[in-house]
Design an enzyme around this catalytic site. Structure first.
Site, mmCIF file in Angstrom:
data_model
loop_
_atom_site.group_PDB
_atom_site.id
_atom_site.type_symbol
_atom_site.label_atom_id
_atom_site.label_comp_id
_atom_site.label_asym_id
_atom_site.label_seq_id
_atom_site.Cartn_x
_atom_site.Cartn_y
_atom_site.Cartn_z
ATOM 1 N N GLU A 98 0.834 -1.201 0.000
ATOM 2 C CA GLU A 98 0.000 0.000 0.000
ATOM 3 C C GLU A 98 0.873 1.257 0.000
ATOM 4 O OE1 GLU A 98 -2.653 1.330 -0.600
ATOM 5 O OE2 GLU A 98 -4.252 0.910 0.811
ATOM 6 N N ASP A 99 0.259 2.388 -0.328
ATOM 7 C CA ASP A 99 0.989 3.651 -0.259
ATOM 8 C C ASP A 99 0.971 4.228 1.153
ATOM 9 O OD1 ASP A 99 -1.752 4.182 -0.397
ATOM 10 O OD2 ASP A 99 -1.592 5.723 -1.944
ATOM 11 N N ASP A 102 -4.023 5.382 6.631
ATOM 12 C CA ASP A 102 -4.541 6.626 7.199
ATOM 13 C C ASP A 102 -5.586 6.250 8.265
ATOM 14 O OD1 ASP A 102 -5.002 9.423 7.361
ATOM 15 O OD2 ASP A 102 -6.532 9.350 5.818
ATOM 16 N N PHE A 151 -1.746 15.958 4.790
ATOM 17 C CA PHE A 151 -2.066 15.306 3.517
ATOM 18 C C PHE A 151 -0.848 15.389 2.611
ATOM 19 C CE2 PHE A 151 -3.952 14.281 -0.506
ATOM 20 C CZ PHE A 151 -4.876 13.301 -0.151
ATOM 21 N N ARG A 164 1.231 12.566 -8.581
ATOM 22 C CA ARG A 164 1.752 11.211 -8.365
ATOM 23 C C ARG A 164 3.202 11.085 -8.832
ATOM 24 N NH1 ARG A 164 -2.475 7.730 -6.935
ATOM 25 N NH2 ARG A 164 -4.466 8.083 -7.940
HETATM 26 P P1 IMP Z 1 -7.549 4.894 4.713
HETATM 27 O O1 IMP Z 1 -8.579 3.921 4.247
HETATM 28 O O2 IMP Z 1 -8.187 6.110 5.356
HETATM 29 O O3 IMP Z 1 -6.493 4.300 5.600
HETATM 30 O O4 IMP Z 1 -6.863 5.508 3.450
HETATM 31 C C1 IMP Z 1 -6.029 4.799 2.634
HETATM 32 C C2 IMP Z 1 -5.990 5.408 1.244
HETATM 33 O O5 IMP Z 1 -6.345 6.792 1.247
HETATM 34 C C3 IMP Z 1 -4.597 5.352 0.690
HETATM 35 O O6 IMP Z 1 -4.369 4.162 -0.023
HETATM 36 C C4 IMP Z 1 -4.534 6.600 -0.175
HETATM 37 O O7 IMP Z 1 -4.952 6.317 -1.488
HETATM 38 C C5 IMP Z 1 -5.493 7.579 0.461
HETATM 39 N N1 IMP Z 1 -4.807 8.547 1.335
HETATM 40 C C6 IMP Z 1 -4.834 8.618 2.677
HETATM 41 N N2 IMP Z 1 -4.071 9.629 3.148
HETATM 42 C C7 IMP Z 1 -3.524 10.204 2.060
HETATM 43 C C8 IMP Z 1 -2.612 11.309 1.884
HETATM 44 O O8 IMP Z 1 -2.121 11.980 2.807
HETATM 45 N N3 IMP Z 1 -2.292 11.583 0.589
HETATM 46 C C9 IMP Z 1 -2.768 10.908 -0.481
HETATM 47 N N4 IMP Z 1 -3.613 9.860 -0.351
HETATM 48 C C10 IMP Z 1 -3.994 9.522 0.902
HETATM 49 MG MG MG Z 2 -5.484 7.928 -3.568
#
Ligand code: IMP
Ligand code: MG
Length: 178
Positions: A98-99, A102, A151, A164
């Site tokens: 994963e990237d 969050d 962010f 990106r």
């Molecule tokens: P989560 O489900 O809230 O944990 O979010 C995960 C996904 O949200 C990641 O795979 C990202 O695509 C996106 N995301 C969350 N935080 C960021 C950020 O700071 N920048 C860009 N994408 C984010």
């Molecule tokens: Mg995204």
């Protein structure tokens, strides 16, 4: 590129060094194995491409596409699989790449989904982690960097599909979304 106001949080060289370390760790943790590395599109694509080349094992690569955010900078918690992987992972060592973690909704969704497929083992590797933002209890076994509640964009991460292709991980200037 249009990046005048985004501040560098993690530089290209810091990323490179850390990706190298994670690759070495995965190589030693899975020694003798043939893990399936699953790239979660599109955010982890750049990290994934660099990471797999730092792993000295016969890895298999697979791609899954998930949508959760749309154009917003906050998680909706509604996760949808847009494209599944192409192979059966039963009995295989699976590493989800994963990237960023969050809120944790996406990571939990992915871990739950893959655990129903009877893998031999399942781990999550994420370039970034924002522990302060966690809403559900999920951990990544391999984390590149813990970052503050900001962010970020670049090195695969986007804001509304932009940035990106930045080489560094940068804090998005708030003027973009306010
Ligand atoms: P989560 O489900 O809230 O944990 O979010 C995960 C996904 O949200 C990641 O795979 C990202 O695509 C996106 N995301 C969350 N935080 C960021 C950020 O700071 N920048 C860009 N994408 C984010
Ligand atoms: Mg995204």
């Amino acid at each position: 590129m249009n990046n005048k106001t985004n501040k560098i949080l993690i530089s290209e060289s810091q990323i490179k060094a850390r990706v190298c370390e994670i690759g070495k760790r995965i190589t030693s943790d899975y020694l003798g194995g043939e893990p399936v590395m699953v790239c979660i599109l599109r955010g982890s694509s750049i990290f994934f491409a660099d990471l797999i080349r730092e792993i000295d094992l016969p890895v298999t690569i697979e791609f899954m596409s998930i949508s959760s955010y749309g154009k917003s900078s906050k998680s909706s918690g509604h996760i949808k699989m847009v494209k599944d992987i192409a192979i059966d992972v039963a009995g295989r060592d699976v590493i989800i790449v994963e990237d960023i973690i969050d809120s944790g909704y996406t990571a939990r969704y992915l871990k739950n989904l893959f655990s129903t497929r009877q893998p031999k083992s399942l781990t999550l590797c994420s370039l970034l982690d924002k522990p302060d933002r966690r809403e559900v209890d999920v951990v990544g076994e391999y984390i590149g960097f813990n970052i503050p509640d900001e962010f970020v964009v670049g090195y695969g991460l986007d804001y509304a599909e932009k940035f990106r292709n930045l080489k560094d991980v940068c804090i998005l200037d708030p003027s973009y979304y306010k």
